[in-house]
Design an enzyme around this catalytic site. Structure first.
Site, mmCIF file in Angstrom:
data_model
loop_
_atom_site.group_PDB
_atom_site.id
_atom_site.type_symbol
_atom_site.label_atom_id
_atom_site.label_comp_id
_atom_site.label_asym_id
_atom_site.label_seq_id
_atom_site.Cartn_x
_atom_site.Cartn_y
_atom_site.Cartn_z
ATOM 1 N N TRP A 1 0.812 -1.226 0.000
ATOM 2 C CA TRP A 1 0.000 0.000 0.000
ATOM 3 C C TRP A 1 0.841 1.270 0.000
ATOM 4 O O TRP A 1 0.317 2.356 -0.186
ATOM 5 C CB TRP A 1 -0.937 0.026 1.222
ATOM 6 C CG TRP A 1 -0.276 -0.417 2.507
ATOM 7 C CD1 TRP A 1 -0.357 -1.665 3.065
ATOM 8 C CD2 TRP A 1 0.577 0.345 3.368
ATOM 9 N NE1 TRP A 1 0.399 -1.725 4.223
ATOM 10 C CE2 TRP A 1 0.973 -0.497 4.443
ATOM 11 C CE3 TRP A 1 1.052 1.663 3.354
ATOM 12 C CZ2 TRP A 1 1.817 -0.076 5.471
ATOM 13 C CZ3 TRP A 1 1.895 2.077 4.382
ATOM 14 C CH2 TRP A 1 2.257 1.214 5.416
ATOM 15 N N ASN A 2 2.157 1.160 0.215
ATOM 16 C CA ASN A 2 2.882 2.413 0.472
ATOM 17 C C ASN A 2 3.118 3.256 -0.782
ATOM 18 O O ASN A 2 2.990 4.475 -0.721
ATOM 19 C CB ASN A 2 4.178 2.155 1.255
ATOM 20 C CG ASN A 2 5.161 1.305 0.517
ATOM 21 O OD1 ASN A 2 4.786 0.432 -0.254
ATOM 22 N ND2 ASN A 2 6.436 1.548 0.744
ATOM 23 N N LYS B 1 -2.404 -7.518 -8.369
ATOM 24 C CA LYS B 1 -3.252 -7.604 -7.174
ATOM 25 C C LYS B 1 -2.710 -6.565 -6.205
ATOM 26 O O LYS B 1 -1.721 -6.789 -5.510
ATOM 27 C CB LYS B 1 -3.159 -9.009 -6.568
ATOM 28 C CG LYS B 1 -4.383 -9.473 -5.804
ATOM 29 C CD LYS B 1 -4.724 -8.690 -4.561
ATOM 30 C CE LYS B 1 -3.835 -8.969 -3.384
ATOM 31 N NZ LYS B 1 -4.021 -8.034 -2.263
ATOM 32 N N GLY C 1 5.845 -7.360 2.886
ATOM 33 C CA GLY C 1 6.586 -7.664 4.104
ATOM 34 C C GLY C 1 7.255 -9.034 4.055
ATOM 35 O O GLY C 1 6.850 -9.918 3.290
ATOM 36 N N GLU D 1 10.584 -8.557 -3.182
ATOM 37 C CA GLU D 1 11.150 -7.286 -2.681
ATOM 38 C C GLU D 1 10.527 -7.064 -1.322
ATOM 39 O O GLU D 1 9.355 -6.696 -1.214
ATOM 40 C CB GLU D 1 10.756 -6.131 -3.620
ATOM 41 C CG GLU D 1 11.489 -6.138 -4.943
ATOM 42 C CD GLU D 1 12.752 -5.287 -4.905
ATOM 43 O OE1 GLU D 1 13.228 -4.943 -3.814
ATOM 44 O OE2 GLU D 1 13.261 -4.992 -5.997
ATOM 45 N N CYS E 1 10.366 1.036 2.197
ATOM 46 C CA CYS E 1 11.174 -0.151 2.464
ATOM 47 C C CYS E 1 12.621 0.205 2.742
ATOM 48 O O CYS E 1 13.302 -0.493 3.472
ATOM 49 C CB CYS E 1 11.083 -1.098 1.274
ATOM 50 S SG CYS E 1 11.418 -0.297 -0.293
ATOM 51 N N GLU F 1 11.609 -4.312 11.466
ATOM 52 C CA GLU F 1 11.096 -3.213 10.641
ATOM 53 C C GLU F 1 9.837 -2.635 11.291
ATOM 54 O O GLU F 1 8.918 -3.384 11.632
ATOM 55 C CB GLU F 1 10.762 -3.727 9.240
ATOM 56 C CG GLU F 1 10.320 -2.607 8.308
ATOM 57 C CD GLU F 1 9.923 -3.113 6.915
ATOM 58 O OE1 GLU F 1 9.158 -4.084 6.827
ATOM 59 O OE2 GLU F 1 10.382 -2.520 5.925
#
Ligand code: NAD
Length: 502
Positions: A160-161, A184, A238, A259, A293, A392
Site C-alpha cells: 500500500w505504500n 493484485k 513484508g 522485494e 522499504c 522493521e
C-alpha cells in the site's frame, strides 16, 4: 470513458479490470480508509476465485493473441511511449487518488506519478534491444545461439505504500519483454491501480495484457499465486508474507522475485558534512512517514560527533510540519493504516522497556482530528539487540546507535536479518568505498539517501528478498533464455552417443 478520480470513486465499491473491461466484482466489499480523516472513503471488492481465474485466463489469452504475441518489439516500445504520453496528462489525478488511499503527501505521490512515464520511456527504449547471444561451442558445423523470450503471465502483488510506483517497476519491463500482467494491489490501497487500468486500453494495448484483481492476501492473493496459469510472481511486501509467497511459488515451481522489508543502516562519520548528514538522516526516516522499504531506520553516528549530530537531527525533527497530506507546506502526513499507529506505539513501549532513551516525539500530535498521525520519534542509547534496532517498524521512528570505528560499525550494521539499503556520510571516499565493499545491502548511497533510479538495479538479499527491479537487470528478471542448436554439417550423428564436448 470518464476518467476515474477521487470523486467518481468516493463511496463506491471499486470495479476490477479483466480482459480490457472494467466490471463489478461479485466479491465481498472491504472498507478502504482515508488515513487523513480515519473515515471510510470507498470499498474494495475481495475478488472471488472465479474472477482471479478469469483474469489469469484473459492474460493467457493475450499471450496467445497474435495482436500481442506477434507484435514487433519496436511496436511494443511505441505503445509504451503512447502510454507514457497519456500518463503525463494524468499525473495529478493518479496522485490524488493515491494520497486519498494511503495518506502519503500529495507532493510525494505526485513525484512518484511523474516517475511512471519515465519508467515506461526507459523500458520502451529497451523493448527492441533485448538480444540473445551466439555461443562458440567448439563444434565447427554447429550454430548455437540464444533468444530471450517473454515469461508469459506475471502476477504482480504490491503493497500500500507506493502502489503505482511499485506496480510500474514490474509492469514497464514486463511490457518491454512482451509479458501479460495480472496485478493484485493491497486491499488497503487499490484505487490507484484501478484508476490506471483504463489508460492501457486507451493507449491501445490488446485486451488482457493488463488486468487488475483486488482483495485480501489470503483469498484473492492466494488464488493468484497458486494459479497454474501464472508463470512468474513478482511480490513486493513484508518478509512474513514473502515467506508465504515463496512457499506457494515452490508448490507450483513458479519463479518469484521478492522485494521485502528492511532495517537499513544510515551512517554518519566524524568527517562528514554534519549538516548535510543530519538532513539526510531526517529525510531517510521521516520522509513518507517512514513508510518506505529503504527507510534509514538504524542511524549509526561516530562517537566523537554523536552529541552534535543527535542535536541537529532533533532540531530538524522538531521543525517538521505535520498535517493534511494534500497541503504543500506539510512534511509529515498520517500513517496509512491504524494498525501501523498501534505498531509504532508498541515499538515505542518496547524501546522504553529495553532501556532506550526517548529523545524526541513518541506520541500522537494534538489538533489533527481523527487522522492517523504520529510524531516523528527519535530514540538514542539504542543497542543493536533491541527490537527497535532489529525489526522493521515502517513508521517515523529512528533508532540511533553509537560506533567507534569502521570494524565496530560494520559488525553492528551487518548484524541484521535484513540487507536492503544503506547509506554513509563521509568526506573520505576511501572510507566510503571500504564501507560499500563490506556492507551487506543491495544498495549503498554515499553522501545521499533514498535516491533510486529506474536505470539502476534495486533489490536486497537476506530477509529483504531476492530478485531485481529497474535497470537491465529487470529485463533479465522478466524474460527467459531459450537455447537453439543448429547442425549444418549435413552428417548423420551417432544415434547412441550424446554429442557432448570431449
Ligand atoms: P504485506 O506483505 O502485508 O502485503 C503486500 C501484498 O501482499 C498485499 O497486496 C497483500 O494483500 C498481499 N498478500 C498478503 N498475503 C498474501 C498471500 N498469502 N498470498 C498472496 N498475496 C498476499 O505488505 P504491506 O503491509 O502491504 O507493505 C509493507 C511491506 O512492504 C513492508 O515490509 C515494506 O518494507 C515492504 N516493501 C518493500 C519494498 C521493496 O522494494 N523492497 C517496497 C515497498 C514496500
Amino acid at each position: 470513458m470518464t476518467a476515474i478520480t477521487v470523486d467518481t470513486l468516493r463511496d463506491t465499491c471499486l470495479p476490477i479490470y479483466i480482459g480490457g473491461e472494467y466490471m463489478a466484482s461479485a466479491g465481498a466489499p472491504i472498507d478502504s480508509y482515508d488515513p487523513a480523516t480515519g473515515e471510510v472513503w470507498c470499498q474494495v471488492p475481495d475478488c472471488t476465485d472465479a474472477e482471479v481465474d478469469a483474469a489469469v485466463k484473459a492474460a493467457n489469452a493475450a499471450m496467445n493473441n497474435p495482436a500481442w504475441r506477434d507484435m514487433t518489439q519496436s511496436q511494443r516500445g511505441l505503445l509504451m511511449l503512447k502510454l507514457a504520453d497519456l500518463l503525463d496528462a494524468h499525473v495529478e489525478r493518479l496522485a490524488e487518488v493515491e494520497t486519498k488511499d494511503n495518506g502519503k503527501l500529495l507532493r510525494e505521490m505526485r513525484a512518484l506519478s511523474q516517475a511512471l512515464p519515465v519508467a515506461l520511456r526507459y523500458f520502451a527504449g529497451m523493448a527492441d534491444k533485448i538480444e540473445g547471444t551466439t555461443i562458440p561451442v567448439n563444434k565447427p558445423d554447429m550454430l548455437n545461439f540464444t533468444v530471450r523470450e517473454p515469461l508469459g503471465v506475471v502476477a504482480v502483488i504490491i503493497p500500500w505504500n507506493s502502489p503505482l510506483y511499485m506496480m510500474m517497476r514490474a509492469l514497464a519491463p514486463c511490457l518491454a519483454c512482451g509479458n501479460a500482467v495480472v496485478v493484485k494491489p493491497s486491499e488497503h490501497a487499490s484505487a490507484g491501480a484501478v484508476a490506471f487500468a483504463g489508460l492501457m486500453k486507451e493507449a491501445g494495448f490488446p485486451d488482457g495484457v493488463f488486468n487488475v484483481v483486488t482483495g485480501l492476501g489470503h483469498t484473492a492473493g492466494n488464488a493468484l499465486i497458486s494459479h497454474t496459469g501464472v508463470n512468474k510472481i513478482d511480490f513486493t511486501g513484508g518478509p512474513a508474507t514473502g515467506k508465504v509467497i515463496a512457499k506457494g511459488a515452490a508448490e507450483q515451481l513458479t519463479p518469484a522475485a521478492l522485494e521485502l522489508g528492511g532495517k537499513s543502516p544510515h551512517v554518519v562519520c566524524d568527517d562528514a558534512d554534519l549538516d548535510a548528514a543530519a538532513n539526510g538522516v531526517v529525510a531517510g526516516i521521516f520522509a513518507a512517514a517512514g513508510q518506505t522499504c529503504v527507510a534509514g531506520s538504524r542511524c549509526f553516528i561516530q562517537e566523537s560527533v554523536y552529541d552534535e549530530v543527535v542535536a541537529k537531527i532533533i532540531a530538524k525533527a522538531r521543525a517538521i510540519n505535520i498535517g493534511d497530506p494534500g497541503r504543500d507546506d506539510v512534511q509529515l502526513g498520517p500513517l496509512a493504516l491504524w494498525s501501523q499507529v498501534e505498531k509504532v506505539e508498541d515499538f515505542t513501549q518496547s524501546a522504553l522497556g529495553e532501556g532506550a532513551t526517548l529523545a524526541f516525539g513518541g506520541g500522537r500530535p494534538k489538533g489533527l482530528g481523527d487522522g492517523w498521525f504520529v510524531e516523528p520519534t527519535i530514540f538514542t542509547d539504542v543497542t543493536n539487540d533491541m527490537r527497535i534496532a532489529r525489526e522493521e517498524i515502517f513508521g517515523p521512528v529512528l533508532a540511533i546507535l553509537k560506533f567507534r570505528d569502521e570494524d565496530d560499525l560494520l559488525e553492528m550494521a551487518n548484524d541484521s536479518d535484513f540487507a536492503l539499503a544503506s547509506g554513509i556520510w563521509t568526506q573520505n571516499m576511501n572510507r566510503a568505498l571500504r564501507f560499500m565493499r563490506r556492507i551487506e545491502a543491495g544498495m549503498v548511497w554515499i553522501n545521499t539517501y533514498r535516491s533510486p533510479s529506474v536505470m539502476s538495479p534495486s533489490g536486497g538479499h537476506k530477509d529483504s528478498g531476492y530478485g531485481k527491479h529497474n535497470g537491465f537487470a529487470a529485463i533479465e528478471e522478466f524474460s527467459r533464455i531459450k537455447t537453439v542448436v543448429i547442425d549444418y554439417s549435413g552428417a548423420q550423428q551417432d544415434a547412441f552417443v550424446m554429442r557432448v564436448n570431449k
